[in-house]
Write a protein that holds these residues in place. Structure first.
Motif, PDB file in Angstrom:
ATOM      1  N   THR A  39      88.936  28.813   6.122  1.00 45.43           N
ATOM      2  CA  THR A  39      90.274  28.337   5.765  1.00 45.43           C
ATOM      3  C   THR A  39      90.199  26.844   5.480  1.00 45.43           C
ATOM      4  O   THR A  39      89.211  26.169   5.811  1.00 45.43           O
ATOM      5  N   GLY A  40      91.235  26.322   4.870  1.00 40.97           N
ATOM      6  CA  GLY A  40      91.327  24.889   4.642  1.00 40.97           C
ATOM      7  C   GLY A  40      90.161  24.345   3.842  1.00 40.97           C
ATOM      8  O   GLY A  40      89.737  24.917   2.827  1.00 40.97           O
ATOM      9  N   ASN A  41      89.624  23.211   4.331  1.00 43.01           N
ATOM     10  CA  ASN A  41      88.524  22.551   3.622  1.00 43.01           C
ATOM     11  C   ASN A  41      87.272  23.425   3.567  1.00 43.01           C
ATOM     12  O   ASN A  41      86.522  23.388   2.587  1.00 43.01           O
ATOM     13  N   ALA A  42      87.056  24.194   4.619  1.00 45.49           N
ATOM     14  CA  ALA A  42      85.878  25.063   4.651  1.00 45.49           C
ATOM     15  C   ALA A  42      85.964  26.105   3.537  1.00 45.49           C
ATOM     16  O   ALA A  42      84.982  26.374   2.829  1.00 45.49           O
ATOM     17  N   LEU A  43      87.140  26.673   3.356  1.00 40.49           N
ATOM     18  CA  LEU A  43      87.331  27.659   2.294  1.00 40.49           C
ATOM     19  C   LEU A  43      87.136  27.009   0.927  1.00 40.49           C
ATOM     20  O   LEU A  43      86.488  27.585   0.043  1.00 40.49           O
ATOM     21  N   GLY A  44      87.681  25.811   0.774  1.00 46.94           N
ATOM     22  CA  GLY A  44      87.537  25.110  -0.498  1.00 46.94           C
ATOM     23  C   GLY A  44      86.080  24.853  -0.834  1.00 46.94           C
ATOM     24  O   GLY A  44      85.658  25.002  -1.992  1.00 46.94           O
ATOM     25  N   ALA A  45      85.297  24.475   0.180  1.00 48.85           N
ATOM     26  CA  ALA A  45      83.878  24.197  -0.048  1.00 48.85           C
ATOM     27  C   ALA A  45      83.122  25.476  -0.421  1.00 48.85           C
ATOM     28  O   ALA A  45      82.252  25.465  -1.301  1.00 48.85           O
ATOM     29  N   ILE A  46      83.472  26.566   0.240  1.00 51.96           N
ATOM     30  CA  ILE A  46      82.807  27.848  -0.049  1.00 51.96           C
ATOM     31  C   ILE A  46      83.100  28.290  -1.483  1.00 51.96           C
ATOM     32  O   ILE A  46      82.196  28.678  -2.239  1.00 51.96           O
ATOM     33  N   VAL A  47      84.366  28.229  -1.882  1.00 53.21           N
ATOM     34  CA  VAL A  47      84.758  28.662  -3.225  1.00 53.21           C
ATOM     35  C   VAL A  47      84.133  27.755  -4.282  1.00 53.21           C
ATOM     36  O   VAL A  47      83.683  28.225  -5.343  1.00 53.21           O
ATOM     37  N   ALA A  48      84.079  26.455  -3.998  1.00 52.47           N
ATOM     38  CA  ALA A  48      83.497  25.516  -4.964  1.00 52.47           C
ATOM     39  C   ALA A  48      82.018  25.821  -5.187  1.00 52.47           C
ATOM     40  O   ALA A  48      81.535  25.831  -6.334  1.00 52.47           O
ATOM     41  N   LYS A  49      81.293  26.065  -4.103  1.00 49.13           N
ATOM     42  CA  LYS A  49      79.868  26.365  -4.233  1.00 49.13           C
ATOM     43  C   LYS A  49      79.656  27.706  -4.942  1.00 49.13           C
ATOM     44  O   LYS A  49      78.784  27.842  -5.806  1.00 49.13           O
ATOM     45  N   GLY A 101      79.280  31.138   5.919  1.00 43.12           N
ATOM     46  CA  GLY A 101      80.687  31.505   6.042  1.00 43.12           C
ATOM     47  C   GLY A 101      81.084  32.704   5.192  1.00 43.12           C
ATOM     48  O   GLY A 101      82.198  33.216   5.319  1.00 43.12           O
ATOM     49  N   VAL A 102      80.188  33.184   4.313  1.00 46.03           N
ATOM     50  CA  VAL A 102      80.491  34.342   3.461  1.00 46.03           C
ATOM     51  C   VAL A 102      79.965  35.603   4.141  1.00 46.03           C
ATOM     52  O   VAL A 102      78.795  35.676   4.528  1.00 46.03           O
ATOM     53  N   SER A 103      80.844  36.602   4.272  1.00 45.51           N
ATOM     54  CA  SER A 103      80.439  37.848   4.929  1.00 45.51           C
ATOM     55  C   SER A 103      80.305  39.017   3.951  1.00 45.51           C
ATOM     56  O   SER A 103      79.851  40.096   4.335  1.00 45.51           O
ATOM     57  N   GLY A 104      80.688  38.805   2.722  1.00 39.62           N
ATOM     58  CA  GLY A 104      80.571  39.879   1.734  1.00 39.62           C
ATOM     59  C   GLY A 104      80.875  39.361   0.339  1.00 39.62           C
ATOM     60  O   GLY A 104      81.547  38.332   0.171  1.00 39.62           O
ATOM     61  N   VAL A 105      80.380  40.057  -0.673  1.00 40.78           N
ATOM     62  CA  VAL A 105      80.598  39.637  -2.062  1.00 40.78           C
ATOM     63  C   VAL A 105      80.809  40.873  -2.934  1.00 40.78           C
ATOM     64  O   VAL A 105      80.083  41.865  -2.801  1.00 40.78           O
ATOM     65  N   ARG A 106      81.809  40.780  -3.790  1.00 37.84           N
ATOM     66  CA  ARG A 106      81.982  41.792  -4.838  1.00 37.84           C
ATOM     67  C   ARG A 106      81.761  41.093  -6.167  1.00 37.84           C
ATOM     68  O   ARG A 106      82.466  40.135  -6.498  1.00 37.84           O
ATOM     69  N   CYS A 107      80.784  41.572  -6.925  1.00 39.09           N
ATOM     70  CA  CYS A 107      80.429  40.950  -8.198  1.00 39.09           C
ATOM     71  C   CYS A 107      80.531  42.012  -9.293  1.00 39.09           C
ATOM     72  O   CYS A 107      79.617  42.814  -9.479  1.00 39.09           O
ATOM     73  N   SER A 108      81.673  42.018  -9.979  1.00 34.25           N
ATOM     74  CA  SER A 108      81.850  43.017 -11.035  1.00 34.25           C
ATOM     75  C   SER A 108      82.745  42.468 -12.138  1.00 34.25           C
ATOM     76  O   SER A 108      82.401  41.488 -12.791  1.00 34.25           O
ATOM     77  N   TRP A 109      83.913  43.061 -12.338  1.00 27.14           N
ATOM     78  CA  TRP A 109      84.820  42.664 -13.410  1.00 27.14           C
ATOM     79  C   TRP A 109      86.234  42.613 -12.869  1.00 27.14           C
ATOM     80  O   TRP A 109      86.517  43.017 -11.732  1.00 27.14           O
ATOM     81  N   GLY A 110      87.148  42.129 -13.695  1.00 27.00           N
ATOM     82  CA  GLY A 110      88.521  41.955 -13.250  1.00 27.00           C
ATOM     83  C   GLY A 110      89.394  43.163 -13.511  1.00 27.00           C
ATOM     84  O   GLY A 110      88.933  44.243 -13.886  1.00 27.00           O
ATOM     85  N   ASP A 111      90.710  42.963 -13.338  1.00 28.67           N
ATOM     86  CA  ASP A 111      91.678  44.044 -13.496  1.00 28.67           C
ATOM     87  C   ASP A 111      91.793  44.524 -14.941  1.00 28.67           C
ATOM     88  O   ASP A 111      92.307  45.618 -15.196  1.00 28.67           O
ATOM     89  N   ALA A 112      91.348  43.708 -15.887  1.00 29.15           N
ATOM     90  CA  ALA A 112      91.449  44.094 -17.296  1.00 29.15           C
ATOM     91  C   ALA A 112      90.556  45.285 -17.631  1.00 29.15           C
ATOM     92  O   ALA A 112      90.754  45.950 -18.645  1.00 29.15           O
ATOM     93  N   GLY A 113      89.564  45.531 -16.783  1.00 33.62           N
ATOM     94  CA  GLY A 113      88.688  46.678 -17.014  1.00 33.62           C
ATOM     95  C   GLY A 113      87.232  46.284 -17.089  1.00 33.62           C
ATOM     96  O   GLY A 113      86.896  45.101 -17.205  1.00 33.62           O
ATOM     97  N   PRO A 114      86.346  47.250 -17.021  1.00 35.47           N
ATOM     98  CA  PRO A 114      84.908  46.981 -17.038  1.00 35.47           C
ATOM     99  C   PRO A 114      84.472  46.257 -18.307  1.00 35.47           C
ATOM    100  O   PRO A 114      84.949  46.548 -19.400  1.00 35.47           O
ATOM    101  N   SER A 115      83.558  45.312 -18.128  1.00 36.92           N
ATOM    102  CA  SER A 115      83.044  44.547 -19.264  1.00 36.92           C
ATOM    103  C   SER A 115      81.755  43.857 -18.854  1.00 36.92           C
ATOM    104  O   SER A 115      81.564  43.518 -17.685  1.00 36.92           O
ATOM    105  N   ASP A 116      80.880  43.645 -19.835  1.00 38.69           N
ATOM    106  CA  ASP A 116      79.640  42.910 -19.591  1.00 38.69           C
ATOM    107  C   ASP A 116      79.720  41.470 -20.091  1.00 38.69           C
ATOM    108  O   ASP A 116      78.763  40.711 -19.936  1.00 38.69           O
TER     109      ASP A 116
END
Length: 248
Positions: free
Chosen positions: A219-229, A190-205
C-alpha cells in the motif's frame, strides 16, 4: 390451249413437274429437307434409354457435389463457416493430453466479426511442476492453439501455473515472452502473484494490448514502487502495455 382430258391440264394452265415441290423445299431450307426419316419404335426406345442414363449420371454427380459442399460447410471453409465450439473441443482434448494439466475450463466463444470468433480456455497446470516442465507445458499449449486455430476461429488460453497466470496464443514466441515476464515480475519484493495476458478488449498478441496484473499486499509508497518497477520491466518487453495491481 387444249385439255388433255378429264385428268389433264385445264386450258390456260401449265402442267407442273411432280418434283417441283421437293425442289422448292431444297431451295428454301437446304438439300435433304424435303422429307424426314421417321424413327422406328425401337430407335425411339433406345434414344429414351440413353437420355435416361444421362440424367441418372448427372444426378449422381450433382449429389456428390452437394454432399461435398455440405460437408465442407459443416467443417468450416476459408473462415466463412467457423465452428468455435468444435475448436474448443479439439483444443480441450489436446490440452488434457499435456503432462501436468489438471483441468480445462472453456469460456463462451466471442464473435469478433461476421464470420470470425475468438475462443478462450483456462488451463490449470499443477503448481508443483518443476519450472522446466511448466515451460514445456505452456509451449505444448501454444502449439495446440496454433494447430486448432483456423477457419475463422482463433484459439487462446490462460495457463494457471499457481503463482503466475500466462496468456497462451498460437504465437509460441509471444507466449514465452509472457511466461518469462511473469516470472520476472513475481520475483519483485512484495509481489505474491502475476497475471500476464491481455485486457478486457479480448485476446491479442499486440504489445500494447497486453495487460499485466501484479498481486500484492503493498500500500502507499510501497505499492507505488512495486507498480513503477513492474511497469518499467513490462514495457521493456511489451511497449505500451498496461500494468495494474490487485490485492490477493
Amino acid at each position: 390451249m387444249t385439255s388433255d382430258g378429264p385428268g389433264g391440264v385445264r386450258p390456260g394452265w401449265t402442267q407442273s413437274d411432280p418434283t417441283d415441290d421437293d425442289d422448292d423445299l431444297d431451295r428454301a431450307f437446304g438439300h435433304g429437307t424435303a422429307s424426314m426419316a421417321v424413327r422406328t419404335p425401337r430407335q425411339r426406345v433406345r434414344r429414351s434409354a440413353l437420355v435416361g442414363v444421362g440424367v441418372v449420371i448427372a444426378a449422381g454427380v450433382l449429389a456428390v457435389v452437394l454432399i461435398t459442399i455440405i460437408s465442407s460447410v459443416q467443417n468450416g471453409v476459408g473462415g466463412v463457416f467457423p465452428r468455435p465450439d468444435a475448436a474448443l473441443d479439439r483444443f480441450g482434448s489436446a490440452a488434457r493430453d499435456v503432462s501436468g494439466v489438471q483441468r480445462v475450463t472453456d469460456e463462451k466463444p466471442k464473435k469478433t466479426s461476421f464470420a470470425s470468433y475468438d475462443v478462450e480456455s483456462t488451463v490449470t497446470v499443477s503448481p508443483g511442476l518443476p519450472e522446466a516442465e511448466q515451460t514445456a507445458a505452456v509451449d505444448a499449449l501454444a502449439a495446440a492453439a496454433d494447430d486448432v486455430s483456423g477457419n475463422g476461429v482463433r484459439v487462446f488460453a490462460v495457463a494457471d501455473l499457481g503463482e503466475v497466470q500466462v496468456g497462451v496464443s498460437a504465437d509460441v514466441v509471444v507466449t514465452e515472452k509472457r511466461l518469462d515476464l511473469a516470472r520476472q515480475l513475481a520475483a519483485i519484493g512484495g509481489v505474491s502473484g502475476v497475471r500476464c495476458s491481455w485486457g478486457d478488449a479480448g485476446p491479442s498478441d499486440d504489445p500494447a494490448d497486453q495487460t499485466i496484473t501484479v498481486v500484492t499486499h503493498g500500500t502507499g509508497n510501497a505499492l507505488g514502487a512495486i507498480v513503477a518497477k513492474a511497469t518499467q520491466e513490462t514495457r521493456a518487453v511489451f511497449p505500451g502495455a498496461t500494468v495494474e495491481s490487485a490485492l490477493p
